[in-house]
Structure formats: C-alpha cells, structure tokens
Design an enzyme around this catalytic site. Structure first.
Site, PDB file in Angstrom:
ATOM      1  N   GLY A 108       0.840  -1.193   0.000  1.00 50.61           N
ATOM      2  CA  GLY A 108       0.000   0.000   0.000  1.00 50.61           C
ATOM      3  C   GLY A 108       0.874   1.241   0.000  1.00 50.61           C
ATOM      4  CG  LEU A 109      -0.607   4.869  -1.857  1.00 52.67           C
ATOM      5  CD1 LEU A 109      -1.692   5.941  -1.911  1.00 52.67           C
ATOM      6  CD2 LEU A 109       0.476   5.151  -2.887  1.00 52.67           C
ATOM      7  N   GLY A 117       2.168   5.577   4.466  1.00 53.20           N
ATOM      8  CA  GLY A 117       1.193   6.163   5.382  1.00 53.20           C
ATOM      9  C   GLY A 117      -0.137   5.448   5.432  1.00 53.20           C
ATOM     10  CE  LYS A 173       3.523   0.061   3.063  1.00 51.33           C
ATOM     11  NZ  LYS A 173       2.995   1.448   3.098  1.00 51.33           N
ATOM     12  CB  SER A 219       5.836  -4.083  -2.940  1.00 50.87           C
ATOM     13  OG  SER A 219       4.850  -4.251  -1.961  1.00 50.87           O
TER      14      SER A 219
END
Length: 190
Positions: A27-28, A30, A33, A101
């Site tokens: 995920g982006l 922030g 994760k 990723s």
C-alpha cells in the site's frame, strides 16, 4: 570441558509445529502497513509462533542499501526482500513483509517464488496518507524535493485480487488486525 547429559527432557520448551507463510502488506506510504504488521507480529509471537518482520524502511537501510527509487531499483528491492522471505518461509517461519512494493508484476513474481503467500492490500486514499505523513515525504514530493515518490509522480498499482483488504480510512486498527489474523489462521499452509 565435558558436557553433562540432560537429566530431563522436561527442561526443553515444546515448540508449536507450524508451516512457513509470507504475509505481504502492500500500500501507499502512510496507509498503515507497518502499524498493522507490527500488531500482527506481536499477536503471533504471543501465540508462540516463529515470526520475522521485514519492514521496507529498515530493509532499505541494510539489505537493499544503495538502491535508489527508479523502477528497476524498486523491483530489485522487492526481489531481494522476496528472496529473504522465501528462505524464511521454506524454513517454516511466518514472514510479515511491510513494503510499498508499488508494482503488481514484482509482487506476483515474489508470490510465485514463495508459494505460501498472502497479499494484504492496506488501502487508504492518498489524501489520508498525506495527512498521516509524519516524515513530511508527501509534501517534499509535491514541492519537487523528492523525485519518483509513489502516489505522487510514480505509480502505485493496487492488487487485483488480494486475500485481504484493510481499508484503514474507514475501519479500526483492530478490525484490520482481525482480518489479517483470520487470513493467516485459515491459510492451508498452517
């Protein structure tokens, strides 16, 4: 010095039998994760399981130090993390990877290499990720101080069919953790 025989096998702690599994949080920056994966790590450790956590920021300081943020360097970063995750997974460790990723194909390549793989899409809108950004990276990217920043001037390719979606802008951290724990519990490798 002569080793003394063990008087009783009761001194040894029983180990919980487990199979290896890689749980890949993508995920982006922030999105949450690391927060979710650290909480899952603690829960699994508390259950007596063998667990390792590979956090993208920490891995970039060691294993992938020297790689930049071009597309080829990002793919190489994921391959290296994936290789370590594969080694641990085949040795019956549950591996939690939290790394942006950004490229679908790189994540799929790692999935194919590892086999026992659960993809967790930690989803949050860009505006929410920017509000959570304690390091100020999004603002630096918007000001042109950082080039090829995922979500700003470099793409993030969301998974098509992840095993779990954690929508961190609309669900509690506890709800996200429960989703991941449920996915790990029902995964056939365990």
């Amino acid at each position: 010095m002569m080793l003394q025989p063990i008087e009783s096998l009761e001194l040894l702690e029983p180990r919980i039998a487990q199979k290896g599994l890689t749980v890949w949080f993508t995920g982006l920056s922030g999105a949450g994760k690391t927060t979710i994966s650290q909480a899952v790590y603690k829960k699994l450790i508390d259950q007596g399981l063998k667990v390792e956590h590979l956090d993208g920021d920490l891995v970039r300081q060691t294993l992938t130090k020297g790689l930049g943020f071009s597309q080829s360097d990002r793919i190489e970063n994921i391959r290296r993390i994936g290789f370590v995750a594969h080694l641990l997974t085949r040795n019956d460790v549950i591996v939690l990877v939290s790394a942006i990723s950004p490229y679908r194909a790189a994540r799929e390549e790692v999935r194919q290499q590892i086999g026992s793989f659960v993809e967790i899409f930690v989803d949050a809108p860009l505006s929410v990720c920017e509000q959570r950004d304690v390091k100020g990276l999004y603002q630096k990217a918007r000001n042109g101080e950082i080039q090829r920043f995922t979500g700003i001037d470099d793409p993030y390719e969301a998974p098509f069919d992840p095993e779990v979606i954690c929508s961190t802008a609309t669900e509690s951290i506890e709800q996200s953790i429960a989703k991941v724990m449920n996915a790990i519990a029902i995964f056939p490798a365990r």
